[in-house]
Enzyme design. Structure first.
Site, PDB file in Angstrom:
ATOM      1  N   HIS A 140       0.846  -1.201   0.000  1.00  0.00           N
ATOM      2  CA  HIS A 140       0.000   0.000   0.000  1.00  0.00           C
ATOM      3  C   HIS A 140       0.874   1.241   0.000  1.00  0.00           C
ATOM      4  CE1 HIS A 140       1.210  -0.725   4.142  1.00  0.00           C
ATOM      5  NE2 HIS A 140       1.186   0.584   4.249  1.00  0.00           N
TER       6      HIS A 140
ATOM      7  N   HIS B 183       6.171   6.052  -0.978  1.00  0.00           N
ATOM      8  CA  HIS B 183       6.851   4.787  -1.282  1.00  0.00           C
ATOM      9  C   HIS B 183       5.917   3.639  -0.930  1.00  0.00           C
ATOM     10  CE1 HIS B 183       7.503   5.271   3.038  1.00  0.00           C
ATOM     11  NE2 HIS B 183       7.633   3.950   3.106  1.00  0.00           N
TER      12      HIS B 183
HETATM   13  P1  2AM Z   1       6.710   2.060   6.184  1.00  0.00           P
HETATM   14  O1  2AM Z   1       6.158   0.947   5.362  1.00  0.00           O
HETATM   15  O2  2AM Z   1       7.704   2.904   5.478  1.00  0.00           O
HETATM   16  O3  2AM Z   1       7.175   1.608   7.541  1.00  0.00           O
HETATM   17  C1  2AM Z   1       1.730   1.295   8.594  1.00  0.00           C
HETATM   18  O4  2AM Z   1       2.711   1.207   9.547  1.00  0.00           O
HETATM   19  C2  2AM Z   1       2.131   2.211   7.468  1.00  0.00           C
HETATM   20  O5  2AM Z   1       2.376   3.539   7.973  1.00  0.00           O
HETATM   21  C3  2AM Z   1       3.382   1.802   6.740  1.00  0.00           C
HETATM   22  O6  2AM Z   1       3.203   2.050   5.371  1.00  0.00           O
HETATM   23  C4  2AM Z   1       4.437   2.715   7.319  1.00  0.00           C
HETATM   24  O7  2AM Z   1       5.477   3.051   6.444  1.00  0.00           O
HETATM   25  C5  2AM Z   1       3.641   3.967   7.565  1.00  0.00           C
HETATM   26  N1  2AM Z   1       4.253   4.875   8.547  1.00  0.00           N
HETATM   27  C6  2AM Z   1       4.531   6.165   8.311  1.00  0.00           C
HETATM   28  N2  2AM Z   1       5.018   6.761   9.398  1.00  0.00           N
HETATM   29  C7  2AM Z   1       5.088   5.828  10.358  1.00  0.00           C
HETATM   30  C8  2AM Z   1       5.521   5.837  11.705  1.00  0.00           C
HETATM   31  N3  2AM Z   1       5.966   6.960  12.306  1.00  0.00           N
HETATM   32  N4  2AM Z   1       5.463   4.685  12.364  1.00  0.00           N
HETATM   33  C9  2AM Z   1       5.007   3.565  11.774  1.00  0.00           C
HETATM   34  N5  2AM Z   1       4.567   3.502  10.510  1.00  0.00           N
HETATM   35  C10 2AM Z   1       4.598   4.620   9.795  1.00  0.00           C
END
Ligand code: 2AM
Length: 186
Positions: free
Chosen positions: A46, A129
Site C-alpha cells: 500500500h 513509497h
Molecule cells: P513504512 O512501510 O515505510 O514503515 C503502517 O505502519 C504504514 O504507515 C506503513 O506504510 C508505514 O510506512 C507507515 N508509517 C509512516 N510513518 C510511520 C511511523 N511513524 N510509524 C510507523 N509507521 C509509519
C-alpha cells in the site's frame, strides 16, 4: 466488541489495483534476491498518505470524518512507480521519480486536518513509497532501475488499522472513500 479503552493504530492509504499489485510482486522478487530481508506479505502492499498513530476508540469518528471530507475535496490522479530503493533503515521499496502535486497536497491536507483536530499526525516530510521489504541489507549499489513501471491509481482513500502481531503488522481496511464529490451519501 471494542471497548472505550481500546486504541487503534491508524493510517490513511491507497491500495494498488490488480495490474499494479502484480508489478509490485515482481519487484519484490528482484529486490529480495539482491538485498534479502523480510518481504511484505502479498496483498499488503500500500501507499501510506498519512500515518496517524494510536487513537482512542472515541476519536475514531473524527478520523473517519476527516477521511470522508478530504476524499470528497480531492481529485483522482496517478502515481508512476518507476524506481526501487533500499534505505539505510532497511526498508526496500518502490517509489516514484516524480510526485504529482495533487498527491503531496492530499497528504498535507490529511496531516493538517489531523493537527487541527488535536490528533497525532506525521511531521516528517512526505516521501511516497510502497514498502516491499523490511530489514533488507543496504548495499553500495543502489537497485537497478526496473525495466517497466506501474501506475498506481490514486482514486480512493482508505482508513486502515494496523495490528502488530508476532509475524509482523496486519492491516485491515476500516473505511474506503472514492476521491471526488460524494455520490452515494457515504
Ligand atoms: P513504512 O512501510 O515505510 O514503515 C503502517 O505502519 C504504514 O504507515 C506503513 O506504510 C508505514 O510506512 C507507515 N508509517 C509512516 N510513518 C510511520 C511511523 N511513524 N510509524 C510507523 N509507521 C509509519
Amino acid at each position: 466488541m471494542p471497548t472505550d479503552s481500546a486504541t487503534y493504530r491508524l493510517f490513511f492509504a491507497v491500495w494498488p489495483d490488480e495490474p499494479c499489485a502484480r508489478w509490485l510482486d515482481e519487484q519484490v522478487e528482484h529486490l529480495h534476491h539482491q538485498y534479502g530481508g523480510r518481504q511484505t506479505p502479498p496483498r499488503q502492499h500500500h501507499l501510506t498518505l498519512a500515518f496517524v498513530g494510536e487513537v482512542a476508540h472515541s476519536q475514531l469518528t473524527i478520523v473517519e470524518a476527516i477521511g470522508r471530507q478530504i476524499a470528497a475535496q480531492a481529485e483522482p490522479c496517478r502515481l508512476k512507480l518507476d524506481k526501487l530503493a533500499v534505505w539505510p533503515s532497511g526498508i526496500g521499496c518502490a517509489a516514484p521519480t516524480r510526485t504529482p502535486t495533487r498527491i503531496s497536497q492530499l497528504a498535507s491536507a490529511l496531516n493538517a486536518a489531523l493537527k487541527a483536530q488535536g490528533l497525532p499526525y506525521e511531521e516528517r516530510r512526505f516521501r511516497p513509497h510502497i514498502t516491499l521489504l523490511r530489514k533488507a541489507t543496504p548495499a553500495e549499489d543502489a537497485p537497478a532501475t526496473p525495466d517497466s513501471f506501474a501506475l498506481l491509481k490514486i482514486d480512493h482513500l482508505s482508513l486502515v488499522v494496523s495490528r502488530l502481531t508476532r509475524s509482523g503488522p496486519l492491516y485491515q481496511e476500516l473505511r474506503r472513500w472514492h476521491l471526488g464529490p460524494i455520490q452515494d451519501g457515504s
